[in-house]
Design an enzyme around this catalytic site. Sequence first.
Site, PDB file in Angstrom:
ATOM      1  N   HIS A 191       0.849  -1.185   0.000  1.00  0.00           N
ATOM      2  CA  HIS A 191       0.000   0.000   0.000  1.00  0.00           C
ATOM      3  C   HIS A 191       0.884   1.233   0.000  1.00  0.00           C
ATOM      4  O   HIS A 191       1.945   1.230   0.624  1.00  0.00           O
ATOM      5  CB  HIS A 191      -0.908   0.011   1.241  1.00  0.00           C
ATOM      6  CG  HIS A 191      -2.065   0.927   1.097  1.00  0.00           C
ATOM      7  ND1 HIS A 191      -1.984   2.269   1.372  1.00  0.00           N
ATOM      8  CD2 HIS A 191      -3.332   0.694   0.673  1.00  0.00           C
ATOM      9  CE1 HIS A 191      -3.164   2.822   1.127  1.00  0.00           C
ATOM     10  NE2 HIS A 191      -3.997   1.893   0.702  1.00  0.00           N
TER      11      HIS A 191
ATOM     12  N   ASP B  90      -7.975  -5.517   0.207  1.00  0.00           N
ATOM     13  CA  ASP B  90      -8.459  -6.391  -0.861  1.00  0.00           C
ATOM     14  C   ASP B  90      -8.077  -7.856  -0.688  1.00  0.00           C
ATOM     15  O   ASP B  90      -8.560  -8.709  -1.418  1.00  0.00           O
ATOM     16  CB  ASP B  90      -7.921  -5.902  -2.217  1.00  0.00           C
ATOM     17  CG  ASP B  90      -8.556  -4.590  -2.636  1.00  0.00           C
ATOM     18  OD1 ASP B  90      -9.750  -4.413  -2.378  1.00  0.00           O
ATOM     19  OD2 ASP B  90      -7.849  -3.750  -3.211  1.00  0.00           O
TER      20      ASP B  90
HETATM   21  N1  CMC Z   1       4.060  -7.702  -4.641  1.00  0.00           N
HETATM   22  C1  CMC Z   1       5.371  -7.701  -4.818  1.00  0.00           C
HETATM   23  N2  CMC Z   1       6.140  -6.593  -4.718  1.00  0.00           N
HETATM   24  C2  CMC Z   1       5.533  -5.455  -4.393  1.00  0.00           C
HETATM   25  C3  CMC Z   1       4.141  -5.384  -4.177  1.00  0.00           C
HETATM   26  C4  CMC Z   1       3.404  -6.557  -4.318  1.00  0.00           C
HETATM   27  N3  CMC Z   1       2.085  -6.551  -4.121  1.00  0.00           N
HETATM   28  N4  CMC Z   1       3.805  -4.119  -3.866  1.00  0.00           N
HETATM   29  C5  CMC Z   1       4.940  -3.404  -3.902  1.00  0.00           C
HETATM   30  N5  CMC Z   1       5.996  -4.219  -4.204  1.00  0.00           N
HETATM   31  C6  CMC Z   1       7.410  -3.826  -4.255  1.00  0.00           C
HETATM   32  C7  CMC Z   1       7.726  -3.049  -5.507  1.00  0.00           C
HETATM   33  O1  CMC Z   1       8.148  -3.910  -6.546  1.00  0.00           O
HETATM   34  C8  CMC Z   1       8.817  -2.131  -5.030  1.00  0.00           C
HETATM   35  O2  CMC Z   1      10.020  -2.877  -4.923  1.00  0.00           O
HETATM   36  P1  CMC Z   1      11.450  -2.156  -5.208  1.00  0.00           P
HETATM   37  O3  CMC Z   1      11.600  -1.126  -4.110  1.00  0.00           O
HETATM   38  O4  CMC Z   1      12.438  -3.265  -5.143  1.00  0.00           O
HETATM   39  O5  CMC Z   1      11.356  -1.541  -6.577  1.00  0.00           O
HETATM   40  C9  CMC Z   1       8.398  -1.790  -3.598  1.00  0.00           C
HETATM   41  O6  CMC Z   1       7.627  -2.935  -3.170  1.00  0.00           O
HETATM   42  C10 CMC Z   1       7.554  -0.524  -3.471  1.00  0.00           C
HETATM   43  O7  CMC Z   1       6.443  -0.652  -4.364  1.00  0.00           O
HETATM   44  P2  CMC Z   1       5.829   0.529  -5.218  1.00  0.00           P
HETATM   45  O8  CMC Z   1       5.158  -0.057  -6.411  1.00  0.00           O
HETATM   46  O9  CMC Z   1       6.876   1.584  -5.463  1.00  0.00           O
HETATM   47  O10 CMC Z   1       4.783   1.097  -4.177  1.00  0.00           O
HETATM   48  P3  CMC Z   1       3.554   2.048  -4.498  1.00  0.00           P
HETATM   49  O11 CMC Z   1       3.265   2.792  -3.267  1.00  0.00           O
HETATM   50  O12 CMC Z   1       3.822   2.826  -5.737  1.00  0.00           O
HETATM   51  O13 CMC Z   1       2.392   1.019  -4.852  1.00  0.00           O
HETATM   52  C11 CMC Z   1       0.555  -0.487  -4.662  1.00  0.00           C
HETATM   53  C12 CMC Z   1       1.390   0.627  -3.981  1.00  0.00           C
HETATM   54  C13 CMC Z   1      -0.696  -0.770  -3.830  1.00  0.00           C
HETATM   55  C14 CMC Z   1       0.137  -0.021  -6.053  1.00  0.00           C
HETATM   56  C15 CMC Z   1       1.424  -1.771  -4.759  1.00  0.00           C
HETATM   57  O14 CMC Z   1       1.796  -2.207  -3.472  1.00  0.00           O
HETATM   58  C16 CMC Z   1       0.729  -2.898  -5.526  1.00  0.00           C
HETATM   59  O15 CMC Z   1       0.766  -2.939  -6.752  1.00  0.00           O
HETATM   60  N6  CMC Z   1       0.061  -3.870  -4.797  1.00  0.00           N
HETATM   61  C17 CMC Z   1      -0.697  -4.923  -5.443  1.00  0.00           C
HETATM   62  C18 CMC Z   1      -2.057  -4.411  -5.876  1.00  0.00           C
HETATM   63  C19 CMC Z   1      -2.996  -4.182  -4.724  1.00  0.00           C
HETATM   64  O16 CMC Z   1      -3.159  -5.028  -3.857  1.00  0.00           O
HETATM   65  N7  CMC Z   1      -3.650  -3.017  -4.714  1.00  0.00           N
HETATM   66  C20 CMC Z   1      -4.676  -2.676  -3.708  1.00  0.00           C
HETATM   67  C21 CMC Z   1      -4.245  -1.499  -2.885  1.00  0.00           C
HETATM   68  S1  CMC Z   1      -5.257  -1.248  -1.419  1.00  0.00           S
HETATM   69  C22 CMC Z   1      -6.890  -0.977  -1.875  1.00  0.00           C
HETATM   70  C23 CMC Z   1      -7.089  -0.234  -3.131  1.00  0.00           C
HETATM   71  O17 CMC Z   1      -6.578   0.867  -3.314  1.00  0.00           O
HETATM   72  O18 CMC Z   1      -7.814  -0.732  -3.970  1.00  0.00           O
END
Ligand code: CMC
Length: 392
Positions: free
Chosen positions: A269, A326
């Site tokens: 998140h 989720d």
């Molecule tokens: N699985 C594996 N790696 C992950 C995940 C994941 N679910 N989420 C983040 N990472 C890694 C990412 O690859 C990055 O690694 P590195 O620092 O080595 O490059 C690090 O963690 C930080 O991730 P980010 O993508 O820069 O973080 P963000 O704040 O931009 O993204 C997020 C947040 C929710 C989009 C992301 O965690 C994600 O894609 N999660 C899976 C989808 C999900 O469950 N979304 C629902 C969010 S909560 C309710 C809603 O809003 O609907």
Amino acid sequence: TGVVTYDPGFMNTAACRSEITYIDGDAGILRYRGYPIEQLAARSTYLEVSYLLAKGELPTPAQYEAFETRVLRHTHVHEGFRALIRAFPRTAHPMAIVSSAISALPGFYPEVFETSDDEAEELASILLLAKTPTIVAYVLNHVNGEEMLDAEPSHGFIEDFLRLALGQSREGEFGPEVVAAMDMLFVLHADHEQNCSTATVRAVGSADTNLFLSVAAGINALSGPKHGGANEAVLSMLEEIRDTHGDAGSFVTKVKDKASGARLMGFGHRVYKNYDPRAAIVKEATDSVLKALGARDELLDLAMGLEEIALSDEYFVQRKLYPNVDFYTGLIYRAMGFPTSMFTPLFAVGRTPGWIAQWREMMHDPATKIARPRQVYTGPDERDFVALSERR
Ligand code: CMC
């Protein structure tokens, strides 16, 4: 003018002030108007929270009754919505249909905007809150090839939504535990400050766009798998693990290999760097709701195993990736009888009060300006045009 800050994804930019929702992502705290989410989930209802979010205070009994009566008076939709929904192929993704139907609202109810500004705002809010569940239920009816029954508000708000959506495809009435679970899931989704869809609603609304069309834009943002689409993606992921890899450990290994492009859906998140408090509530409820429905789901065991492996894995620990809201919701929706493709529309019903409250707050904030981010230009310098015939 002046120095422009480059901040992709607005990681460090506050685009508004808000009195609605407080999140402390490090501590895993979420409050609506000061009330802890745990208390609201256990003791409040979706309609009461809708009032709280928009008006800032919990309603008195008299205020609540007037509000509920007014919402229930509007749960029916214009006949044209049935035709609009039926015009879609039954295989269309429900979010595409829901988005179109919400975009159609100002076309069907233009009289909303013919009153004073305050009344228009209040009436549009009531209409959106009341009609969105009926629209979502009709979309499911269409996908299932069922009749779209008339709303019957005397059943109660949540009860009637479940009856319209699932009444024809499952046997028997829903018990009070199931109605309460649906209500609670909506409460948990009701607002989450400046997430992608809410920020979209504010951005679109900042052009003085009406509430319906601003929220329609939010619904489109919600459909993405990194946002509201994640609840659907979690279920597909669990099914994929069950059907192919068989064990959660090898899926986690795949996710850790960035080249695979896979993410552990329902994990991570932008704001929570701790357990999402909503996920903790849903996880606790899942078991009892499944029991109340007499449903056992092997995917629940798989999800719990997956969570345990991830939470003790260095990759997830280092990056502070925990289950988000989720991760477990889909298992409850599935046990209730909703197909996977309806999970994100359910999120939309839940989030509607937050979109409404945020849009209204923005409209009344004298500091509001049209959303218009700057950019850092990285394209070519000035160059001369070459006629098509002279280009090689
Ligand atoms: N699985 C594996 N790696 C992950 C995940 C994941 N679910 N989420 C983040 N990472 C890694 C990412 O690859 C990055 O690694 P590195 O620092 O080595 O490059 C690090 O963690 C930080 O991730 P980010 O993508 O820069 O973080 P963000 O704040 O931009 O993204 C997020 C947040 C929710 C989009 C992301 O965690 C994600 O894609 N999660 C899976 C989808 C999900 O469950 N979304 C629902 C969010 S909560 C309710 C809603 O809003 O609907």
